[in-house]
Structure formats: structure tokens, C-alpha cells
Design a protein around this motif. Structure first.
Motif, PDB file in Angstrom:
ATOM      1  N   PHE A  52      -3.443  -3.260  -3.285  1.00 35.37           N
ATOM      2  CA  PHE A  52      -3.960  -2.482  -4.325  1.00 35.37           C
ATOM      3  C   PHE A  52      -3.052  -1.241  -4.317  1.00 35.37           C
ATOM      4  O   PHE A  52      -2.863  -0.497  -5.285  1.00 35.37           O
ATOM      5  CB  PHE A  52      -5.247  -2.223  -4.145  1.00 35.37           C
ATOM      6  CG  PHE A  52      -6.428  -3.262  -4.267  1.00 35.37           C
ATOM      7  CD1 PHE A  52      -6.451  -3.990  -5.599  1.00 35.37           C
ATOM      8  CD2 PHE A  52      -6.850  -4.159  -3.553  1.00 35.37           C
ATOM      9  CE1 PHE A  52      -6.971  -4.943  -5.868  1.00 35.37           C
ATOM     10  CE2 PHE A  52      -7.753  -5.266  -3.738  1.00 35.37           C
ATOM     11  CZ  PHE A  52      -7.827  -5.711  -4.854  1.00 35.37           C
ATOM     12  N   LYS A  53      -2.756  -0.661  -3.013  1.00 33.67           N
ATOM     13  CA  LYS A  53      -1.886   0.338  -2.998  1.00 33.67           C
ATOM     14  C   LYS A  53      -0.670   0.252  -3.714  1.00 33.67           C
ATOM     15  O   LYS A  53       0.057   1.198  -4.289  1.00 33.67           O
ATOM     16  CB  LYS A  53      -1.745   0.896  -1.808  1.00 33.67           C
ATOM     17  CG  LYS A  53      -1.214   2.478  -1.528  1.00 33.67           C
ATOM     18  CD  LYS A  53      -0.755   2.635  -0.125  1.00 33.67           C
ATOM     19  CE  LYS A  53      -2.254   3.155   0.678  1.00 33.67           C
ATOM     20  NZ  LYS A  53      -1.795   3.855   2.047  1.00 33.67           N
ATOM     21  N   ALA A  54       0.127  -0.903  -3.509  1.00 33.75           N
ATOM     22  CA  ALA A  54       1.597  -1.218  -3.961  1.00 33.75           C
ATOM     23  C   ALA A  54       1.368  -1.457  -5.502  1.00 33.75           C
ATOM     24  O   ALA A  54       2.021  -0.670  -6.439  1.00 33.75           O
ATOM     25  CB  ALA A  54       1.972  -2.425  -3.597  1.00 33.75           C
ATOM     26  N   ILE A  55       0.151  -1.749  -6.034  1.00 39.91           N
ATOM     27  CA  ILE A  55      -0.017  -1.850  -7.457  1.00 39.91           C
ATOM     28  C   ILE A  55      -0.001  -0.714  -7.997  1.00 39.91           C
ATOM     29  O   ILE A  55       0.526  -0.353  -9.030  1.00 39.91           O
ATOM     30  CB  ILE A  55      -1.178  -3.073  -8.072  1.00 39.91           C
ATOM     31  CG1 ILE A  55      -1.023  -4.242  -7.487  1.00 39.91           C
ATOM     32  CG2 ILE A  55      -1.450  -2.740  -9.361  1.00 39.91           C
ATOM     33  CD1 ILE A  55      -2.210  -5.254  -7.610  1.00 39.91           C
ATOM     34  N   PHE A  56      -0.949   0.304  -7.589  1.00 37.10           N
ATOM     35  CA  PHE A  56      -1.311   1.671  -7.940  1.00 37.10           C
ATOM     36  C   PHE A  56       0.100   2.643  -7.983  1.00 37.10           C
ATOM     37  O   PHE A  56       0.354   3.079  -8.736  1.00 37.10           O
ATOM     38  CB  PHE A  56      -2.267   2.417  -7.035  1.00 37.10           C
ATOM     39  CG  PHE A  56      -2.289   3.709  -7.303  1.00 37.10           C
ATOM     40  CD1 PHE A  56      -3.168   4.295  -8.561  1.00 37.10           C
ATOM     41  CD2 PHE A  56      -1.889   4.726  -6.447  1.00 37.10           C
ATOM     42  CE1 PHE A  56      -3.257   5.497  -8.948  1.00 37.10           C
ATOM     43  CE2 PHE A  56      -2.055   6.071  -6.948  1.00 37.10           C
ATOM     44  CZ  PHE A  56      -2.910   6.570  -8.232  1.00 37.10           C
TER      45      PHE A  56
END
Length: 126
Positions: A52-56
Motif C-alpha cells: 500500500f505504501k508503494a501504491i501511495f
């Protein structure tokens, strides 16, 4: 908007499917898929990353680059690249050099993926 008509018990039922939901799903899917190489690259460099951090981070960098491109004409590419490195540095808790290496690894992973796709499809690259 797509309109489809269904006849059910002598009543005309109009079903409208809004394409904006489809576009939203495709946008989210594209950010999720583009986050895979970034997540792998950051984990190889022992950075702190989650899916999720990479997507964000991908969404944040894309939005910031778009806004920079709207406001600044001359050096928008350089400023966007430096901002990308800064976001990688802050979000993944890495230094400047490791952020740059993560960016290079991400590009390398994408290139290897597409070379594999072309190899499987039987397309000659070189």
C-alpha cells in the motif's frame, strides 16, 4: 454512459452503467501493478516498504509530477525527478543514493519483465 434495455414482465427496465467506475477501477489497478517493481526494488535495498505504501508513493509522485508540469515549464523534468527521489527517501526511509538505486532497479525490473514478455511471445528485440 452505456444504456441497456431489458424487458421483464412487460416492463421496460433501463439499466445505466456509468463508465467512470470502470475507469476508476482501471486507474487503481494500474497504480497497483506499477507498484510491484517499486516494492521489489525497495525491499532489495532493505527499505521499509509495503504494497500500500508503494501504491501511495506511485500515486503521490504521479500527482506531484503532473502539478509541477502544469506550473513549471523549463526544468519540470529535473524538479519532478528530484521530488521523486525525495519522496522515496522520506517514505521508504532510505538515503539519496539508495533512493536513486531503487529508481534504477525499478526501471531494470520493468525492462526485464517486458523482455520476458517479448521472449515468451516470440518477438525478437535485438
Amino acid at each position: 454512459i452505456i444504456k441497456k434495455r431489458y424487458i421483464n414482465k412487460n416492463k421496460l427496465i433501463i439499466v445505466m452503467i456509468d463508465l467512470s467506475y470502470t475507469k476508476l477501477v482501471l486507474l487503481i489497478l494500474s497504480f497497483a501493478l506499477s507498484a510491484i517493481p517499486l516494492h521489489i526494488a525497495v525491499n532489495l535495498l532493505e527499505g521499509k516498504s509495503t504494497w500500500f505504501k508503494a501504491i501511495f508513493v506511485n500515486f503521490l509522485v504521479a500527482l506531484a509530477s503532473f502539478l509541477i508540469g502544469l506550473k513549471i515549464d523549463k526544468y519540470s523534468g529535473l524538479i519532478s525527478f528530484l521530488l521523486l527521489l525525495l519522496v522515496y527517501k522520506i517514505m521508504f526511509r532510505m538515503g539519496w543514493f539508495r533512493s536513486f538505486i531503487a529508481w534504477l532497479l525499478q526501471l531494470g525490473i520493468i525492462a526485464l519483465f517486458w523482455m520476458g514478455v517479448y521472449w515468451i511471445a516470440g518477438i525478437v528485440l535485438f
